[in-house]
Design a protein around this motif. Structure first.
Motif, PDB file in Angstrom:
ATOM      1  N   LYS A 110       0.802  -1.263   0.080  1.00 34.54           N
ATOM      2  CA  LYS A 110      -0.031  -0.096  -0.055  1.00 34.54           C
ATOM      3  C   LYS A 110       0.847   1.229   0.052  1.00 34.54           C
ATOM      4  N   PHE A 111       1.958   1.190   0.721  1.00 34.63           N
ATOM      5  CA  PHE A 111       2.823   2.587   0.695  1.00 34.63           C
ATOM      6  C   PHE A 111       3.518   2.593  -0.483  1.00 34.63           C
ATOM      7  N   GLN A 112       3.783   1.720  -1.279  1.00 31.77           N
ATOM      8  CA  GLN A 112       4.516   1.554  -2.470  1.00 31.77           C
ATOM      9  C   GLN A 112       3.591   2.098  -3.430  1.00 31.77           C
ATOM     10  N   TYR A 152       1.000   4.110  -2.704  1.00 32.57           N
ATOM     11  CA  TYR A 152       0.943   5.554  -2.492  1.00 32.57           C
ATOM     12  C   TYR A 152       2.067   6.273  -3.124  1.00 32.57           C
ATOM     13  N   LEU A 153       3.285   5.776  -2.804  1.00 35.28           N
ATOM     14  CA  LEU A 153       4.313   6.490  -3.407  1.00 35.28           C
ATOM     15  C   LEU A 153       4.266   6.681  -4.911  1.00 35.28           C
ATOM     16  N   SER A 154       3.905   5.404  -5.561  1.00 35.98           N
ATOM     17  CA  SER A 154       3.964   5.546  -7.084  1.00 35.98           C
ATOM     18  C   SER A 154       2.905   6.191  -7.559  1.00 35.98           C
ATOM     19  N   HIS A 155       1.698   6.254  -6.918  1.00 33.24           N
ATOM     20  CA  HIS A 155       0.507   7.322  -7.257  1.00 33.24           C
ATOM     21  C   HIS A 155       1.034   8.636  -7.203  1.00 33.24           C
ATOM     22  N   GLN A 156       1.742   9.103  -6.124  1.00 33.04           N
ATOM     23  CA  GLN A 156       2.284  10.547  -6.020  1.00 33.04           C
ATOM     24  C   GLN A 156       3.134  10.904  -7.268  1.00 33.04           C
ATOM     25  N   LYS A 157       4.226  10.083  -7.474  1.00 31.12           N
ATOM     26  CA  LYS A 157       5.178   9.991  -8.261  1.00 31.12           C
ATOM     27  C   LYS A 157       4.310  10.158  -9.843  1.00 31.12           C
ATOM     28  N   GLN A 158       3.542   9.503 -10.049  1.00 33.42           N
ATOM     29  CA  GLN A 158       2.712   9.438 -11.438  1.00 33.42           C
ATOM     30  C   GLN A 158       2.132  10.809 -11.473  1.00 33.42           C
ATOM     31  N   PHE A 159       1.509  11.437 -10.329  1.00 33.93           N
ATOM     32  CA  PHE A 159       0.652  12.785 -10.177  1.00 33.93           C
ATOM     33  C   PHE A 159       1.882  13.798 -10.433  1.00 33.93           C
ATOM     34  N   GLU A 160       2.867  13.940  -9.760  1.00 29.89           N
ATOM     35  CA  GLU A 160       4.113  14.713  -9.932  1.00 29.89           C
ATOM     36  C   GLU A 160       4.540  14.617 -11.318  1.00 29.89           C
ATOM     37  N   ASP A 161       4.813  13.456 -12.078  1.00 37.09           N
ATOM     38  CA  ASP A 161       5.183  13.460 -13.400  1.00 37.09           C
ATOM     39  C   ASP A 161       4.131  14.266 -14.526  1.00 37.09           C
ATOM     40  N   MET A 162       2.885  14.027 -13.978  1.00 38.43           N
ATOM     41  CA  MET A 162       1.958  14.889 -14.829  1.00 38.43           C
ATOM     42  C   MET A 162       1.850  16.241 -14.664  1.00 38.43           C
ATOM     43  N   LEU A 163       2.276  16.699 -13.560  1.00 37.74           N
ATOM     44  CA  LEU A 163       2.551  18.223 -13.517  1.00 37.74           C
ATOM     45  C   LEU A 163       3.720  18.785 -14.085  1.00 37.74           C
ATOM     46  N   LEU A 164       4.829  17.795 -13.991  1.00 39.49           N
ATOM     47  CA  LEU A 164       6.041  18.318 -14.554  1.00 39.49           C
ATOM     48  C   LEU A 164       5.838  18.671 -16.237  1.00 39.49           C
ATOM     49  N   GLU A 165       4.914  17.872 -16.646  1.00 39.68           N
ATOM     50  CA  GLU A 165       4.625  18.115 -17.900  1.00 39.68           C
ATOM     51  C   GLU A 165       3.977  19.356 -18.284  1.00 39.68           C
ATOM     52  N   PHE A 166       3.087  19.806 -17.364  1.00 42.40           N
ATOM     53  CA  PHE A 166       2.499  21.198 -17.308  1.00 42.40           C
ATOM     54  C   PHE A 166       3.328  21.967 -17.316  1.00 42.40           C
ATOM     55  N   GLU A 167       4.186  22.080 -16.162  1.00 40.05           N
ATOM     56  CA  GLU A 167       5.465  23.024 -16.065  1.00 40.05           C
ATOM     57  C   GLU A 167       6.422  23.287 -17.019  1.00 40.05           C
ATOM     58  N   LYS A 169      -4.795  18.126  -1.680  1.00 40.74           N
ATOM     59  CA  LYS A 169      -6.303  18.745  -1.874  1.00 40.74           C
ATOM     60  C   LYS A 169      -7.098  17.944  -2.838  1.00 40.74           C
ATOM     61  N   ILE A 170      -6.688  17.282  -3.755  1.00 42.63           N
ATOM     62  CA  ILE A 170      -7.310  16.194  -4.576  1.00 42.63           C
ATOM     63  C   ILE A 170      -7.501  14.772  -4.066  1.00 42.63           C
ATOM     64  N   PHE A 171      -6.545  14.378  -3.409  1.00 41.92           N
ATOM     65  CA  PHE A 171      -6.792  12.981  -2.750  1.00 41.92           C
ATOM     66  C   PHE A 171      -6.594  13.324  -1.449  1.00 41.92           C
ATOM     67  N   PRO A 172      -7.457  13.718  -0.617  1.00 33.12           N
ATOM     68  CA  PRO A 172      -7.390  14.092   0.913  1.00 33.12           C
ATOM     69  C   PRO A 172      -7.237  13.039   1.916  1.00 33.12           C
ATOM     70  N   LYS A 173      -7.693  11.776   1.479  1.00 34.43           N
ATOM     71  CA  LYS A 173      -7.593  10.657   2.263  1.00 34.43           C
ATOM     72  C   LYS A 173      -6.626   9.734   1.925  1.00 34.43           C
ATOM     73  N   ASN A 174      -5.847   9.917   0.934  1.00 32.91           N
ATOM     74  CA  ASN A 174      -4.855   9.097   0.677  1.00 32.91           C
ATOM     75  C   ASN A 174      -3.453   9.158   1.737  1.00 32.91           C
ATOM     76  N   ASN A 175      -3.118   7.935   2.081  1.00 30.64           N
ATOM     77  CA  ASN A 175      -1.983   8.129   2.977  1.00 30.64           C
ATOM     78  C   ASN A 175      -1.136   6.687   2.851  1.00 30.64           C
ATOM     79  N   SER A 176      -0.342   6.385   3.544  1.00 32.07           N
ATOM     80  CA  SER A 176       0.592   5.056   3.291  1.00 32.07           C
ATOM     81  C   SER A 176      -0.229   3.697   3.370  1.00 32.07           C
ATOM     82  N   ASN A 177      -1.633   4.054   4.089  1.00 32.48           N
ATOM     83  CA  ASN A 177      -2.286   2.767   4.454  1.00 32.48           C
ATOM     84  C   ASN A 177      -3.519   2.647   3.480  1.00 32.48           C
TER      85      ASN A 177
END
Length: 385
Positions: free
Chosen positions: A120-122, A124-139, A154-162
């Protein structure tokens, strides 16, 4: 292994005791026979002493039966005690084995729980990384940079390591960020490009756009250029919104919102199609006509005249007059730019002479206002950048 060895030693001890009991029983049996023989002189006369009477043999048989019964009883009790002890040992082994099995299963469950937590933690980290990569394309194609971690929360307020959800969910306030953002921007977009000034005045239109920029946790990383609107809440703050290019800013924000909506499996915002360059100059025109002062960072004399000149040019040339914002800080370079503008105006294919005259007058007005700027003023602008 140790328990099995202990069990074997325990059984061996019992076997020794049984062997001793057997020897004792045999000894008692022998003593009874010898005592019988001596007492009744069975062997004094040799074989002649052996009786032929059935009653004598019957008595001797009873003696043997009694003696052997004692020996059998000892053996039976010993075997029974051995069986009981063996049963106890087996029960103890079964209990120990059950305990070991329970401990193993508990450890296995803990291991599986830990593996599930790590997965679950992996995720979570993978989902965050994909989100950040998407934003890098915008930047890569924007003046803005994004505070990625805050926007993700803000977009995924309930997401955490579990817990990881791939869909935008409502936060503790019950509001779904993406849905509210889409709704707010759609109203703003329609007000801007359909000129619904009953909803927003041009001035608060830019204020609202800046609020959306802040809500998306965007910040402008580029140096301020002429026409960039100040953030009145920050000293020398730059919103990244330029009065000469409001349409591009809104289009840039729209593309980001749609990317976020797609990533969070939300509904993509549908914006009515507009004629880009017409919508752009109309928006600027409304902004200028209804705003008493243009708050820009940095600013120069002639800014309003330049904005009006750009509006007129965008009616005929898609992107208006092309110029590098940096040249405003260099008067000698601007002289060359003014000559270029004269050549462009001369080549304009406009039948209405009054309209051509208006463009020429606006250009002259801007040049006169621009030349009133002092050299020291331009140096200060450059230092601020």
């Amino acid at each position: 292994m140790k328990n099995e060895e202990n069990s074997i030693l325990e059984i061996d001890r019992w076997l020794k005791w049984l062997k001793m009991a057997a020897y004792v029983g045999i000894g008692i049996f022998a003593v009874i026979l010898i005592t019988y023989a001596i007492k009744f002189r069975a062997f004094y006369d040799g074989f002649k002493a052996i009786s032929n009477l059935p009653n004598d043999w019957s008595a001797f048989g009873s003696l043997l039966s009694g003696a052997s019964s004692l020996l059998g009883a000892v053996g039976t009790v010993g075997v029974m005690l051995l069986a009981i002890n063996q049963f106890k040992i087996q029960q103890k082994q079964i209990l120990e084995q059950s305990k070991k099995q329970a401990e193993f299963e508990s450890k296995q469950l803990d291991k599986w729980a830990e593996e599930a937590r790590i997965l679950k933690f992996q995720s979570y980290l993978s989902h965050q990384k994909q989100f950040e990569d998407m934003l890098l394309e915008f930047e890569a194609s924007s003046r803005f940079r994004v505070n990625k971690r805050i926007l993700y929360k803000k977009i995924f307020p309930k997401n955490n390591s579990n817990y990881v959800s791939f869909k935008n969910e409502a936060g503790s306030n019950g509001v779904c960020f993406t849905f509210e953002l889409n709704k707010e921007f759609a109203v703003l977009y329609n007000a801007a490009f359909h000129h619904d000034m009953k909803t927003y005045t041009p001035e608060n239109l830019v204020v609202k756009l800046n609020l959306i920029v802040k809500n998306l946790n965007l910040f402008c990383i580029e140096s301020a250029v002429i026409g960039d609107i100040k953030d009145i809440h920050k000293f020398n703050g730059n919103t990244g919104i330029n009065i000469f290019n409001l349409y591009e800013t809104m289009y840039n924000i729209e593309s980001l919102i749609n990317s976020i909506s797609s990533f969070s499996e939300s509904e993509i915002m549908t914006i009515p199609k507009t004629n880009e360059h017409i919508a752009s100059y109309k928006l600027e025109e409304y902004y200028l006509k209804n705003t008493d002062a243009i708050y820009t960072t940095p600013t120069i004399k002639g800014l309003i005249e330049l904005a009006k000149l750009q509006i007129e040019f965008k009616k005929h040339i898609h992107k208006g007059l092309s110029f590098d914002y940096d040249i405003f800080h260099n008067k000698s370079n601007m002289e060359y730019t003014f000559d270029q503008w004269d050549r462009i105006i001369a080549r304009l294919n406009i039948e209405d002479e009054d309209e051509v005259k208006k463009i020429k007058e606006l250009k002259i007005s801007f040049v006169e206002a621009y030349n009133d700027n002092s050299y020291e003023h331009f140096l200060s602008l450059r230092r601020r950048r």
